[in-house]
Scaffold this active site. Structure first.
Site, short mmCIF file in Angstrom:
data_model
loop_
_atom_site.label_atom_id
_atom_site.label_comp_id
_atom_site.label_asym_id
_atom_site.label_seq_id
_atom_site.Cartn_x
_atom_site.Cartn_y
_atom_site.Cartn_z
N GLU A 1 4.41 -16.42 27.34
CA GLU A 1 5.37 -15.62 26.50
C GLU A 1 6.25 -14.82 27.23
O GLU A 1 7.61 -14.65 26.80
CB GLU A 1 4.70 -15.18 25.42
CG GLU A 1 4.01 -16.25 24.29
CD GLU A 1 2.79 -15.94 23.65
OE1 GLU A 1 2.31 -14.55 23.76
OE2 GLU A 1 2.05 -16.83 23.10
N GLY B 1 -6.35 -16.65 22.85
CA GLY B 1 -5.49 -15.96 22.00
C GLY B 1 -5.93 -15.89 20.49
O GLY B 1 -6.60 -14.94 20.20
N GLY B 2 -5.34 -16.70 19.81
CA GLY B 2 -5.72 -16.51 18.34
C GLY B 2 -7.21 -16.07 17.71
O GLY B 2 -7.46 -15.49 17.11
N GLY C 1 -1.09 -21.38 21.05
CA GLY C 1 -1.08 -21.30 19.66
C GLY C 1 -0.52 -22.33 18.65
O GLY C 1 -0.14 -22.14 17.69
N GLU D 1 -2.69 -22.47 31.37
CA GLU D 1 -2.41 -22.31 30.00
C GLU D 1 -1.13 -23.20 29.88
O GLU D 1 -0.18 -22.96 29.94
CB GLU D 1 -1.77 -21.04 29.71
CG GLU D 1 -3.41 -19.89 29.76
CD GLU D 1 -2.71 -18.83 28.67
OE1 GLU D 1 -4.11 -18.76 28.09
OE2 GLU D 1 -1.91 -18.09 28.54
N HIS E 1 2.18 -14.45 31.75
CA HIS E 1 1.89 -15.07 30.34
C HIS E 1 3.01 -15.76 30.14
O HIS E 1 4.39 -15.17 30.20
CB HIS E 1 1.34 -14.18 29.23
CG HIS E 1 1.05 -14.84 28.10
ND1 HIS E 1 1.71 -15.77 27.10
CD2 HIS E 1 -0.47 -15.23 27.65
CE1 HIS E 1 0.85 -16.26 26.40
NE2 HIS E 1 -0.27 -16.05 26.65
N ASN F 1 -6.94 -12.05 24.58
CA ASN F 1 -5.53 -11.99 24.60
C ASN F 1 -5.01 -11.69 23.12
O ASN F 1 -4.75 -12.49 22.46
CB ASN F 1 -4.45 -12.77 25.44
CG ASN F 1 -3.11 -12.60 25.07
OD1 ASN F 1 -2.76 -11.33 24.86
ND2 ASN F 1 -2.44 -13.49 25.19
N TRP F 2 -4.98 -10.48 22.87
CA TRP F 2 -4.61 -10.01 21.23
C TRP F 2 -3.35 -10.25 21.11
O TRP F 2 -2.58 -10.47 20.05
CB TRP F 2 -5.09 -8.60 21.10
CG TRP F 2 -6.17 -8.24 20.74
CD1 TRP F 2 -7.70 -9.18 21.05
CD2 TRP F 2 -7.12 -7.25 20.27
NE1 TRP F 2 -8.77 -8.39 20.78
CE2 TRP F 2 -8.49 -7.24 20.44
CE3 TRP F 2 -6.54 -5.87 19.99
CZ2 TRP F 2 -9.36 -6.23 20.11
CZ3 TRP F 2 -7.41 -4.97 19.55
CH2 TRP F 2 -8.88 -5.18 19.52
N LYS F 3 -2.27 -10.41 22.12
CA LYS F 3 -0.94 -10.38 21.97
C LYS F 3 -0.44 -8.95 21.21
O LYS F 3 -1.33 -8.27 21.36
CB LYS F 3 -0.52 -11.60 21.26
CG LYS F 3 -0.93 -13.04 21.67
CD LYS F 3 -0.22 -14.22 21.49
CE LYS F 3 -1.18 -15.33 21.92
NZ LYS F 3 -0.34 -16.66 22.23
N SER G 1 -5.34 -22.78 22.79
CA SER G 1 -5.86 -23.28 21.55
C SER G 1 -7.59 -23.53 21.69
O SER G 1 -8.08 -24.52 21.40
CB SER G 1 -5.27 -24.61 20.95
OG SER G 1 -4.25 -24.16 20.54
C1 PEP Z 1 -2.86 -17.12 24.90
O1 PEP Z 1 -2.26 -16.40 24.17
O2 PEP Z 1 -2.99 -16.91 26.04
C2 PEP Z 1 -3.60 -18.35 24.30
C3 PEP Z 1 -4.33 -19.09 24.98
O3 PEP Z 1 -3.62 -18.39 22.85
P1 PEP Z 1 -4.22 -19.18 21.95
O4 PEP Z 1 -5.64 -19.52 22.31
O5 PEP Z 1 -3.82 -18.76 20.60
O6 PEP Z 1 -3.58 -20.75 22.27
#
Ligand code: PEP
Length: 260
Positions: A104, A239-240, A180, A174, A102, A15-17, A218
């Protein structure tokens, strides 16, 4: 490894956001395409990119073993909804996945579970696989309501879909406090919630119990293998770490180690 776990394909989705620009995307997408070719049959991968880069993802991942998708879709099919992207539009660019719900989106755009359910339905109608995100805040975990929160979030989607449609979704657990933050759920915490979600899916129908349930929050190369080795964790929503090809591909590799 438990027999049940071995039957399900592992799925690792980036997930590049709201990250990326054309030039850097090209390097990352080419690396993902090359990395996907080294994965065995038991692992699938893909990336959910910002909608303006769907055409680029299609151009650079098309013909590879990596899929692509979007991070949100509209609850509407089409119409006067300025700024929104319909599921059918993403499908026009060969997308496979649409993340819906999500945390966010839930937090910054006030998306509630009934809206998320409609989005999941729109995705399926357009031939996309919705990745339905559920997760509790730290406060909710601390006051013991994790299962009630994720259960209610998932229930809204299951109520909206037929049993047959429900077999086509992906669920991502999640925990909001792990996204994040660098603070992942422990394998035990994650497995416990995944088992709960799996039981809830099973209550919709035997075939629904086998939909992939991904963990997100994470995930890094250092913790991926242990997480993915859990009986009810079928891969990750990343994500990251999905923005760094080496890390993302190492996480895909970790899924492979847990799938054979
Ligand atoms: C996400 O954005 O879905 C996510 C899990 O982010 P991260 O891996 O950065 O915690």
């Amino acid at each position: 490894m438990p027999k049940e776990q071995a039957k399900r394909t592992k799925l690792v989705i980036g997930n590049w956001k709201m990250h990326g620009r054309l030039v850097e995307n090209a390097v990352l997408l080419q690396a993902v395409a090359a990395g996907a070719a080294t994965l065995q049959k038991g692992v699938r991968t893909g990336v959910c990119v910002p909608a303006p880069y769907l055409a680029q993802a299609q151009a650079l991942l098309g013909g590879s073993l990596a899929a692509w998708g979007v991070q949100d879709i509209s609850a509407h099919v089409q119409g006067a909804y300025t700024g929104e992207v319909a599921a059918g539009m993403a499908a026009d660019f060969g997308a496979t996945f649409a993340v819906v719900g999500h945390s966010e989106r839930r937090a910054y755009h006030c998306e509630h579970s009934d809206l998320v359910a409609v989005k999941a339905l729109r995705a399926l109608e357009a031939g996309l696989t919705p990745i339905v995100c559920v997760g509790e805040t730290l406060e909710q975990r601390d006051n013991g309501s994790t299962e009630q929160v994720v259960g209610t979030q998932l229930e809204a989607v299951l109520l909206m879909l037929s049993e047959e449609q429900a077999t086509k979704i992906v669920v991502a657990y999640e925990p909001v406090w792990a996204i994040g933050t660098g603070k992942s759920a422990t394998t035990e915490q994650a497995q416990q919630v995944h088992a709960f979600l799996r039981a809830q899916l099973a209550s919709k129908g035997a075939a629904v119990a086998n939909v992939p349930v991904l963990y997100g929050g994470s995930v890094k190369p250092e913790n991926a293998e242990e997480l993915f080795a859990q009986q009810d964790i079928d891969g990750g929503l990343i994500g990251g770490a999905s923005l760094k090809s080496n890390d993302f591909l190492a996480i895909c590799q970790a899924a492979q180690n847990g799938s054979v």
